[in-house]
Design a protein around this motif. Sequence first.
Motif, PDB file in Angstrom:
ATOM      1  N   PHE A   1       0.843  -1.192   0.000  1.00  0.00           N
ATOM      2  CA  PHE A   1       0.000   0.000   0.000  1.00  0.00           C
ATOM      3  C   PHE A   1       0.885   1.251   0.000  1.00  0.00           C
ATOM      4  N   PRO A   2       0.468   2.341  -0.613  1.00  0.00           N
ATOM      5  CA  PRO A   2      -0.844   2.463  -1.258  1.00  0.00           C
ATOM      6  C   PRO A   2      -0.908   1.837  -2.647  1.00  0.00           C
ATOM      7  N   TRP A   3       0.199   1.799  -3.378  1.00  0.00           N
ATOM      8  CA  TRP A   3       0.230   1.191  -4.715  1.00  0.00           C
ATOM      9  C   TRP A   3       1.651   1.231  -5.258  1.00  0.00           C
ATOM     10  N   PRO A   4       1.923   0.444  -6.287  1.00  0.00           N
ATOM     11  CA  PRO A   4       1.034  -0.510  -6.968  1.00  0.00           C
ATOM     12  C   PRO A   4       0.774  -1.730  -6.080  1.00  0.00           C
ATOM     13  N   VAL A   5      -0.431  -2.244  -6.179  1.00  0.00           N
ATOM     14  CA  VAL A   5      -0.815  -3.355  -5.322  1.00  0.00           C
ATOM     15  C   VAL A   5      -1.832  -4.239  -6.041  1.00  0.00           C
ATOM     16  N   LYS A   6      -1.655  -5.535  -5.887  1.00  0.00           N
ATOM     17  CA  LYS A   6      -2.600  -6.532  -6.406  1.00  0.00           C
ATOM     18  C   LYS A   6      -3.423  -7.000  -5.225  1.00  0.00           C
ATOM     19  N   TYR A   7      -4.717  -6.672  -5.216  1.00  0.00           N
ATOM     20  CA  TYR A   7      -5.534  -6.864  -4.023  1.00  0.00           C
ATOM     21  C   TYR A   7      -6.867  -7.527  -4.370  1.00  0.00           C
ATOM     22  N   GLY A   8      -7.378  -8.305  -3.456  1.00  0.00           N
ATOM     23  CA  GLY A   8      -8.657  -8.984  -3.617  1.00  0.00           C
ATOM     24  C   GLY A   8      -8.644 -10.293  -2.835  1.00  0.00           C
ATOM     25  N   TYR A   9      -9.837 -10.836  -2.591  1.00  0.00           N
ATOM     26  CA  TYR A   9      -9.880 -12.057  -1.767  1.00  0.00           C
ATOM     27  C   TYR A   9     -11.167 -12.853  -1.992  1.00  0.00           C
ATOM     28  N   ALA A  10     -11.622 -12.929  -3.220  1.00  0.00           N
ATOM     29  CA  ALA A  10     -12.854 -13.687  -3.479  1.00  0.00           C
ATOM     30  C   ALA A  10     -12.789 -14.315  -4.858  1.00  0.00           C
TER      31      ALA A  10
ATOM     32  N   ALA B   1     -16.285 -14.987   1.136  1.00  0.00           N
ATOM     33  CA  ALA B   1     -15.583 -14.106   2.077  1.00  0.00           C
ATOM     34  C   ALA B   1     -16.562 -13.203   2.810  1.00  0.00           C
ATOM     35  N   ASN B   2     -17.609 -12.733   2.119  1.00  0.00           N
ATOM     36  CA  ASN B   2     -18.631 -11.917   2.763  1.00  0.00           C
ATOM     37  C   ASN B   2     -19.405 -12.722   3.800  1.00  0.00           C
ATOM     38  N   MET B   3     -19.736 -13.956   3.453  1.00  0.00           N
ATOM     39  CA  MET B   3     -20.459 -14.807   4.402  1.00  0.00           C
ATOM     40  C   MET B   3     -19.594 -15.106   5.619  1.00  0.00           C
ATOM     41  N   GLU B   4     -18.311 -15.320   5.401  1.00  0.00           N
ATOM     42  CA  GLU B   4     -17.408 -15.577   6.513  1.00  0.00           C
ATOM     43  C   GLU B   4     -17.368 -14.375   7.461  1.00  0.00           C
ATOM     44  N   THR B   5     -17.360 -13.171   6.902  1.00  0.00           N
ATOM     45  CA  THR B   5     -17.386 -11.957   7.714  1.00  0.00           C
ATOM     46  C   THR B   5     -18.686 -11.867   8.511  1.00  0.00           C
ATOM     47  N   ALA B   6     -19.806 -12.205   7.863  1.00  0.00           N
ATOM     48  CA  ALA B   6     -21.101 -12.169   8.544  1.00  0.00           C
ATOM     49  C   ALA B   6     -21.153 -13.169   9.688  1.00  0.00           C
ATOM     50  N   VAL B   7     -20.647 -14.369   9.448  1.00  0.00           N
ATOM     51  CA  VAL B   7     -20.608 -15.388  10.508  1.00  0.00           C
ATOM     52  C   VAL B   7     -19.803 -14.882  11.699  1.00  0.00           C
ATOM     53  N   ASN B   8     -18.639 -14.310  11.419  1.00  0.00           N
ATOM     54  CA  ASN B   8     -17.790 -13.833  12.507  1.00  0.00           C
ATOM     55  C   ASN B   8     -18.459 -12.695  13.285  1.00  0.00           C
ATOM     56  N   GLY B   9     -19.172 -11.831  12.568  1.00  0.00           N
ATOM     57  CA  GLY B   9     -19.871 -10.744  13.237  1.00  0.00           C
ATOM     58  C   GLY B   9     -20.939 -11.240  14.182  1.00  0.00           C
ATOM     59  N   LEU B  10     -21.666 -12.277  13.767  1.00  0.00           N
ATOM     60  CA  LEU B  10     -22.683 -12.842  14.641  1.00  0.00           C
ATOM     61  C   LEU B  10     -22.058 -13.607  15.802  1.00  0.00           C
ATOM     62  N   TRP B  11     -20.928 -14.238  15.572  1.00  0.00           N
ATOM     63  CA  TRP B  11     -20.217 -14.851  16.697  1.00  0.00           C
ATOM     64  C   TRP B  11     -19.849 -13.791  17.730  1.00  0.00           C
TER      65      TRP B  11
ATOM     66  N   GLY C   1     -15.265 -23.166   5.490  1.00  0.00           N
ATOM     67  CA  GLY C   1     -16.108 -24.285   5.077  1.00  0.00           C
ATOM     68  C   GLY C   1     -17.559 -24.069   5.479  1.00  0.00           C
ATOM     69  N   LEU C   2     -17.772 -23.542   6.685  1.00  0.00           N
ATOM     70  CA  LEU C   2     -19.127 -23.228   7.132  1.00  0.00           C
ATOM     71  C   LEU C   2     -19.758 -22.172   6.230  1.00  0.00           C
ATOM     72  N   ALA C   3     -18.993 -21.132   5.894  1.00  0.00           N
ATOM     73  CA  ALA C   3     -19.518 -20.066   5.034  1.00  0.00           C
ATOM     74  C   ALA C   3     -19.979 -20.622   3.693  1.00  0.00           C
TER      75      ALA C   3
END
Length: 335
Positions: A83-92, A142-152, A290-292
């Motif tokens: 960061f800030p750049w150049p950067v290759k970013y993403g996770y889905a 990845a979004n579902m994993e974040t949601a699961v963690n938030g509810l935990w 795996g749960l997500a």
Amino acid sequence: MQRDPEIPDTKTTARAWWVTGAGKGEIQDTPLEPQGSDEEEELVTVQALYSGISRGTESLVFHGRVPRSEYLAMRAPFQDGDFPWPVKYGYASVGEVIEGPVELVGQKVFCLYPHQDRYRVPASAVTPLPKKLPAERAILAANMETAVNGLWDGTPAVGDRIAVVGLGVVGLLVAWLASRIPGTRVTAIDTNPERQTIAEQLGLDFSSESGADDHDLVIHVSGHPSGLETALGLAGQEATIVEMSWYGDQPVPAPLGAAFHPRRLTLKSSQVGQIVPSRVPRWDYRKRLGLALELLQDEALDALITGECRFDDLPKSMARILIDGRETLCHRVVY
């Protein structure tokens, strides 16, 4: 016959999306071989099928708004550049294994990888999709994993009155999961009336205004400081407010006067990079992912994917996707 040195060798290079400046990016040739890989662990080569654009975080990266103090904490698992750049970013990323252990070849997998057409990673970095989960929808993992963690973090219980403020992808997933707990009353809140249709497709009660301050649990996911004020106002006596928004370098005034102390409210943060301490003895990141993926098998969640573009179109499409977000939830990139 000698190979033209100006033509990339497709066996050793791939094409990836790189952020190159404030609001700028391009597709570049990038080495296929992972950097610093453990030679003892077998690698897999994945041909990308789809990837998802995580609007909140990727917008901060695209506009250079990751605070210097968080450069290390905000690194994605297979990020290249700094960061800030150049950067290759993403996770889905979702793809098909084309080389690797025989039990994985041919399987559709999810990987926390940036936007790239092919990549080589340790076999442990990919998670096979459940048989009934379409690859097109698996980009939400990845979004579902974040949601699961938030509810935990929020620990909702049977019968709880729950408000979710901010109906982006994660907020909608949080509300959808919470509504499946028996006896809960879940209110999905967003100032954007266009979120109502999608909320109702997921079976949620939508509101564009804050309601009574009688909630047992309030989860804030809007990414806007004003949403935190709304969340605090919804909390009942002894209630918990879980702050899931990440603001980058944006100052956030927290209204902690008025009823905050008399109601003895608890304001706590949630971040997907850390598993809730009480679950660490029984859960790890692979099991949580795996749960997500298992939770994504409901076809109603297709409503969260509101657009798509070709990978080659990212240089002209990314700015529009990340800036004009009133109608965009998850945007799918097709390879």
